[in-house]
Design a protein around this motif. Structure first.
Motif, PDB file in Angstrom:
ATOM      1  N   LYS A  10      78.942  55.188  36.637  1.00  0.00           N
ATOM      2  CA  LYS A  10      79.231  56.428  37.334  1.00  0.00           C
ATOM      3  C   LYS A  10      80.736  56.541  37.564  1.00  0.00           C
ATOM      4  O   LYS A  10      81.361  55.648  38.111  1.00  0.00           O
ATOM      5  CB  LYS A  10      78.488  56.449  38.667  1.00  0.00           C
ATOM      6  N   SER A  11      81.317  57.624  37.093  1.00  0.00           N
ATOM      7  CA  SER A  11      82.746  57.810  37.313  1.00  0.00           C
ATOM      8  C   SER A  11      82.939  58.653  38.568  1.00  0.00           C
ATOM      9  O   SER A  11      82.016  59.243  39.090  1.00  0.00           O
ATOM     10  CB  SER A  11      83.393  58.494  36.113  1.00  0.00           C
ATOM     11  N   GLY A  12      84.152  58.691  39.024  1.00  0.00           N
ATOM     12  CA  GLY A  12      84.438  59.455  40.229  1.00  0.00           C
ATOM     13  C   GLY A  12      85.092  58.578  41.262  1.00  0.00           C
ATOM     14  O   GLY A  12      85.652  57.534  40.957  1.00  0.00           O
ATOM     15  N   THR A  13      84.994  59.029  42.477  1.00  0.00           N
ATOM     16  CA  THR A  13      85.686  58.307  43.536  1.00  0.00           C
ATOM     17  C   THR A  13      84.686  57.652  44.470  1.00  0.00           C
ATOM     18  O   THR A  13      83.654  58.205  44.797  1.00  0.00           O
ATOM     19  CB  THR A  13      86.573  59.270  44.330  1.00  0.00           C
ATOM     20  N   SER A  14      85.041  56.462  44.863  1.00  0.00           N
ATOM     21  CA  SER A  14      84.225  55.745  45.834  1.00  0.00           C
ATOM     22  C   SER A  14      84.787  56.011  47.221  1.00  0.00           C
ATOM     23  O   SER A  14      85.934  56.420  47.361  1.00  0.00           O
ATOM     24  CB  SER A  14      84.250  54.245  45.528  1.00  0.00           C
ATOM     25  N   PRO A  15      83.998  55.769  48.260  1.00  0.00           N
ATOM     26  CA  PRO A  15      84.512  55.963  49.619  1.00  0.00           C
ATOM     27  C   PRO A  15      85.752  55.118  49.910  1.00  0.00           C
ATOM     28  O   PRO A  15      86.660  55.552  50.609  1.00  0.00           O
ATOM     29  CB  PRO A  15      83.337  55.540  50.506  1.00  0.00           C
ATOM     30  N   GLY A  16      85.809  53.912  49.341  1.00  0.00           N
ATOM     31  CA  GLY A  16      86.978  53.059  49.546  1.00  0.00           C
ATOM     32  C   GLY A  16      88.242  53.661  48.966  1.00  0.00           C
ATOM     33  O   GLY A  16      89.319  53.581  49.562  1.00  0.00           O
ATOM     34  N   ARG A  17      88.127  54.284  47.797  1.00  0.00           N
ATOM     35  CA  ARG A  17      89.287  54.937  47.178  1.00  0.00           C
ATOM     36  C   ARG A  17      89.721  56.136  47.989  1.00  0.00           C
ATOM     37  O   ARG A  17      90.920  56.362  48.184  1.00  0.00           O
ATOM     38  CB  ARG A  17      88.958  55.365  45.751  1.00  0.00           C
ATOM     39  N   ILE A  18      88.766  56.913  48.462  1.00  0.00           N
ATOM     40  CA  ILE A  18      89.098  58.095  49.267  1.00  0.00           C
ATOM     41  C   ILE A  18      89.796  57.671  50.549  1.00  0.00           C
ATOM     42  O   ILE A  18      90.829  58.240  50.936  1.00  0.00           O
ATOM     43  CB  ILE A  18      87.838  58.922  49.576  1.00  0.00           C
ATOM     44  N   ILE A  19      89.268  56.642  51.212  1.00  0.00           N
ATOM     45  CA  ILE A  19      89.873  56.155  52.457  1.00  0.00           C
ATOM     46  C   ILE A  19      91.266  55.588  52.182  1.00  0.00           C
ATOM     47  O   ILE A  19      92.221  55.857  52.917  1.00  0.00           O
ATOM     48  CB  ILE A  19      88.961  55.104  53.124  1.00  0.00           C
ATOM     49  N   GLY A  20      91.399  54.803  51.112  1.00  0.00           N
ATOM     50  CA  GLY A  20      92.686  54.186  50.791  1.00  0.00           C
ATOM     51  C   GLY A  20      93.770  55.206  50.478  1.00  0.00           C
ATOM     52  O   GLY A  20      94.844  55.202  51.095  1.00  0.00           O
ATOM     53  N   TRP A  21      93.501  56.087  49.519  1.00  0.00           N
ATOM     54  CA  TRP A  21      94.506  57.087  49.146  1.00  0.00           C
ATOM     55  C   TRP A  21      94.712  58.112  50.253  1.00  0.00           C
ATOM     56  O   TRP A  21      95.838  58.560  50.486  1.00  0.00           O
ATOM     57  CB  TRP A  21      94.131  57.768  47.833  1.00  0.00           C
ATOM     58  N   GLY A  22      93.626  58.461  50.938  1.00  0.00           N
ATOM     59  CA  GLY A  22      93.770  59.389  52.072  1.00  0.00           C
ATOM     60  C   GLY A  22      94.595  58.785  53.194  1.00  0.00           C
ATOM     61  O   GLY A  22      95.423  59.454  53.820  1.00  0.00           O
ATOM     62  N   GLY A  23      94.387  57.477  53.444  1.00  0.00           N
ATOM     63  CA  GLY A  23      95.168  56.788  54.470  1.00  0.00           C
ATOM     64  C   GLY A  23      96.647  56.747  54.118  1.00  0.00           C
ATOM     65  O   GLY A  23      97.507  56.949  54.985  1.00  0.00           O
ATOM     66  N   LEU A  24      96.953  56.500  52.845  1.00  0.00           N
ATOM     67  CA  LEU A  24      98.355  56.499  52.424  1.00  0.00           C
ATOM     68  C   LEU A  24      98.965  57.891  52.571  1.00  0.00           C
ATOM     69  O   LEU A  24     100.129  58.034  52.980  1.00  0.00           O
ATOM     70  CB  LEU A  24      98.481  56.004  50.983  1.00  0.00           C
ATOM     71  N   GLY A  25      98.182  58.911  52.254  1.00  0.00           N
ATOM     72  CA  GLY A  25      98.668  60.286  52.440  1.00  0.00           C
ATOM     73  C   GLY A  25      98.930  60.600  53.902  1.00  0.00           C
ATOM     74  O   GLY A  25      99.937  61.222  54.248  1.00  0.00           O
ATOM     75  N   CYS A  26      98.039  60.140  54.780  1.00  0.00           N
ATOM     76  CA  CYS A  26      98.237  60.349  56.225  1.00  0.00           C
ATOM     77  C   CYS A  26      99.465  59.602  56.726  1.00  0.00           C
ATOM     78  O   CYS A  26     100.214  60.124  57.564  1.00  0.00           O
ATOM     79  CB  CYS A  26      97.001  59.923  57.004  1.00  0.00           C
ATOM     80  N   LEU A  27      99.687  58.392  56.218  1.00  0.00           N
ATOM     81  CA  LEU A  27     100.891  57.649  56.600  1.00  0.00           C
ATOM     82  C   LEU A  27     102.153  58.400  56.195  1.00  0.00           C
ATOM     83  O   LEU A  27     103.152  58.384  56.911  1.00  0.00           O
ATOM     84  CB  LEU A  27     100.895  56.262  55.954  1.00  0.00           C
ATOM     85  N   LEU A  28     102.104  59.053  55.054  1.00  0.00           N
ATOM     86  CA  LEU A  28     103.259  59.819  54.586  1.00  0.00           C
ATOM     87  C   LEU A  28     103.497  61.059  55.454  1.00  0.00           C
ATOM     88  O   LEU A  28     104.631  61.501  55.601  1.00  0.00           O
ATOM     89  CB  LEU A  28     103.060  60.212  53.123  1.00  0.00           C
ATOM     90  N   LEU A  29     102.436  61.585  56.050  1.00  0.00           N
ATOM     91  CA  LEU A  29     102.579  62.755  56.911  1.00  0.00           C
ATOM     92  C   LEU A  29     103.052  62.416  58.327  1.00  0.00           C
ATOM     93  O   LEU A  29     103.581  63.285  59.027  1.00  0.00           O
ATOM     94  CB  LEU A  29     101.243  63.510  57.003  1.00  0.00           C
ATOM     95  N   LEU A  30     102.870  61.157  58.745  1.00  0.00           N
ATOM     96  CA  LEU A  30     103.242  60.774  60.111  1.00  0.00           C
ATOM     97  C   LEU A  30     104.690  61.100  60.472  1.00  0.00           C
ATOM     98  O   LEU A  30     104.941  61.666  61.535  1.00  0.00           O
ATOM     99  CB  LEU A  30     102.954  59.298  60.348  1.00  0.00           C
ATOM    100  N   PRO A  31     105.677  60.758  59.638  1.00  0.00           N
ATOM    101  CA  PRO A  31     107.047  61.098  60.006  1.00  0.00           C
ATOM    102  C   PRO A  31     107.278  62.605  60.121  1.00  0.00           C
ATOM    103  O   PRO A  31     108.031  63.060  60.983  1.00  0.00           O
ATOM    104  CB  PRO A  31     107.894  60.509  58.882  1.00  0.00           C
TER     105      PRO A  31
END
Length: 159
Positions: A10-31
């Protein structure tokens, strides 16, 4: 009528990938959010670009570690190495580990990371090659600290 490939993964995104990349995106928005409330945080476009590049590299390396092995010890070791490398780069860019961020001795810490990464790539991420690369990186780290302390003591004798 469409053909189904039942044997394919099955291709696509796993919850771990969504959390990981989403978390990095949120970290970038913090400043950006912090800049709305305080003058203590003052990032420009370059800061956001560099942070985004660093976060992308971290995320890509985590993805690579997960794909290379299903062994949790391997993954945890890789995550630790990735996180340690991130902290070294981030702290060197922000304030510098020794003196300030413009001190050339800080480049030795980046050399340690390059030795570890180069050894891992040349050894094709095999366990014995990784152990040797990390040993060499550790010896370089100790040598750089010895070099810094010798330089500091020599400079203090001259004054």
């Amino acid at each position: 009528m469409q053909q189904q490939n039942l044997g394919a993964k099955k291709s696509g995104t796993s919850p771990g990938r969504i959390i990981g990349w989403g978390g990095l995106g949120c970290l970038l928005l913090l400043p950006a959010v912090a800049m709305q409330f305080t003058d203590e945080v003052n990032w420009d476009e370059t800061d956001f670009i560099v942070a985004g590049l660093i976060f992308s590299i971290v995320g890509g390396l985590v993805e690579l570690a997960v794909r290379l092995s299903s062994n949790w010890f391997y993954r945890i070791g890789a995550f630790f190495a990735i996180f340690s490398g991130f902290v070294v780069v981030w702290s060197n860019l922000a304030i510098g580990m020794i003196g300030n961020e413009n001190n050339p001795i800080n480049l030795l810490f980046i050399a340690v990371l390059l030795i570890a990464l180069g050894g891992a790539i040349l050894g094709r991420f095999r366990n014995t090659a990784l152990a040797r690369a990390m040993l060499l990186a550790g010896l370089t780290q100790v040598s750089s600290l010895w070099f810094f302390s010798a330089t500091l003591s020599h400079a203090s004798r001259e004054t």
